[in-house]
Scaffold this motif. Sequence first.
Motif, PDB file in Angstrom:
ATOM      1  N   MET A   1       0.841  -1.190   0.000  1.00 54.58           N
ATOM      2  CA  MET A   1       0.000   0.000   0.000  1.00 54.58           C
ATOM      3  C   MET A   1       0.879   1.244   0.000  1.00 54.58           C
ATOM      4  N   ALA A   2       0.539   2.199  -0.799  1.00 59.36           N
ATOM      5  CA  ALA A   2       1.341   3.416  -0.908  1.00 59.36           C
ATOM      6  C   ALA A   2       1.135   4.300   0.319  1.00 59.36           C
ATOM      7  N   GLN A   3       2.241   4.869   0.763  1.00 64.49           N
ATOM      8  CA  GLN A   3       2.172   5.772   1.906  1.00 64.49           C
ATOM      9  C   GLN A   3       1.725   7.147   1.429  1.00 64.49           C
ATOM     10  N   SER A   4       1.105   7.893   2.323  1.00 61.32           N
ATOM     11  CA  SER A   4       0.764   9.269   1.978  1.00 61.32           C
ATOM     12  C   SER A   4       2.047  10.111   2.051  1.00 61.32           C
ATOM     13  N   ILE A   5       1.977  11.281   1.480  1.00 62.94           N
ATOM     14  CA  ILE A   5       3.151  12.156   1.468  1.00 62.94           C
ATOM     15  C   ILE A   5       3.512  12.558   2.896  1.00 62.94           C
ATOM     16  N   ALA A   6       2.510  12.789   3.731  1.00 57.56           N
ATOM     17  CA  ALA A   6       2.776  13.161   5.124  1.00 57.56           C
ATOM     18  C   ALA A   6       3.530  12.041   5.845  1.00 57.56           C
ATOM     19  N   GLU A   7       3.167  10.794   5.585  1.00 56.54           N
ATOM     20  CA  GLU A   7       3.867   9.666   6.206  1.00 56.54           C
ATOM     21  C   GLU A   7       5.295   9.562   5.701  1.00 56.54           C
ATOM     22  N   ALA A  51       6.635  21.939   1.248  1.00 55.92           N
ATOM     23  CA  ALA A  51       5.288  21.423   0.989  1.00 55.92           C
ATOM     24  C   ALA A  51       4.486  21.218   2.271  1.00 55.92           C
ATOM     25  N   ILE A  52       5.156  21.144   3.411  1.00 59.75           N
ATOM     26  CA  ILE A  52       4.454  20.852   4.669  1.00 59.75           C
ATOM     27  C   ILE A  52       3.371  21.880   4.992  1.00 59.75           C
ATOM     28  N   PRO A  53       3.654  23.196   4.945  1.00 62.13           N
ATOM     29  CA  PRO A  53       2.575  24.146   5.281  1.00 62.13           C
ATOM     30  C   PRO A  53       1.402  24.099   4.292  1.00 62.13           C
ATOM     31  N   LEU A  54       1.683  23.777   3.034  1.00 60.84           N
ATOM     32  CA  LEU A  54       0.614  23.724   2.033  1.00 60.84           C
ATOM     33  C   LEU A  54      -0.279  22.508   2.216  1.00 60.84           C
ATOM     34  N   MET A  55       0.246  21.456   2.827  1.00 62.53           N
ATOM     35  CA  MET A  55      -0.523  20.220   2.998  1.00 62.53           C
ATOM     36  C   MET A  55      -1.672  20.388   3.987  1.00 62.53           C
ATOM     37  N   ASP A  56      -1.553  21.339   4.909  1.00 65.31           N
ATOM     38  CA  ASP A  56      -2.599  21.538   5.911  1.00 65.31           C
ATOM     39  C   ASP A  56      -3.800  22.308   5.363  1.00 65.31           C
ATOM     40  N   HIS A  57      -3.586  23.067   4.309  1.00 67.67           N
ATOM     41  CA  HIS A  57      -4.656  23.890   3.745  1.00 67.67           C
ATOM     42  C   HIS A  57      -5.369  23.112   2.640  1.00 67.67           C
ATOM     43  N   PRO A  58      -6.699  22.979   2.725  1.00 67.59           N
ATOM     44  CA  PRO A  58      -7.420  22.124   1.771  1.00 67.59           C
ATOM     45  C   PRO A  58      -7.297  22.569   0.309  1.00 67.59           C
ATOM     46  N   LYS A  59      -7.347  23.874   0.039  1.00 64.67           N
ATOM     47  CA  LYS A  59      -7.278  24.331  -1.348  1.00 64.67           C
ATOM     48  C   LYS A  59      -5.849  24.380  -1.856  1.00 64.67           C
ATOM     49  N   LEU A  60      -4.913  24.772  -0.991  1.00 67.67           N
ATOM     50  CA  LEU A  60      -3.520  24.842  -1.413  1.00 67.67           C
ATOM     51  C   LEU A  60      -2.928  23.451  -1.596  1.00 67.67           C
ATOM     52  N   ARG A  61      -3.499  22.474  -0.918  1.00 67.16           N
ATOM     53  CA  ARG A  61      -3.019  21.093  -1.066  1.00 67.16           C
ATOM     54  C   ARG A  61      -3.182  20.605  -2.510  1.00 67.16           C
ATOM     55  N   LEU A  62      -4.189  21.120  -3.184  1.00 68.23           N
ATOM     56  CA  LEU A  62      -4.433  20.727  -4.569  1.00 68.23           C
ATOM     57  C   LEU A  62      -3.356  21.242  -5.518  1.00 68.23           C
TER      58      LEU A  62
END
Length: 121
Positions: A1-7, A51-62
């Motif tokens: 199973m692929a890990q998420s980017i955060a993991e 990329a870490i701060p952008l991952m928390d924001h729902p729209k910026l994550r895209l």
Amino acid sequence: MAQSIAEQIAEVQELLKSREHASGDLVAALKKARRRLPRRIFNQGMVLAQAIPLMDHPKLRLTLDEPALRKAAREVTTHLKSIDLADRRKGRVLDVLSSMAFSLLVVFALLIVVLRWRGLI
């Protein structure tokens, strides 16, 4: 199973902590280990850190380029896992011993030069 980017980023942080003895958040750990990391690996780690701060924001994550982030995480992880701690430790010991041996050779050479200069040899 692929890990998420955060993991994957968390795994990179753990490897930096265990292999490079660099703790703190990802940016601080990368800066502490900067001298010991190749430039490309450091730059890939900084891409992950940005990329870490952008991952928390729902729209910026895209806006994140997930394949590039996965590639960067895989590259950094591969490098950190390939570090041989025993070999690094052995290298440090050999560096210290070689510098001590060189210092002793220089001192003995200077001693011989001074004794010859004074006519004792």
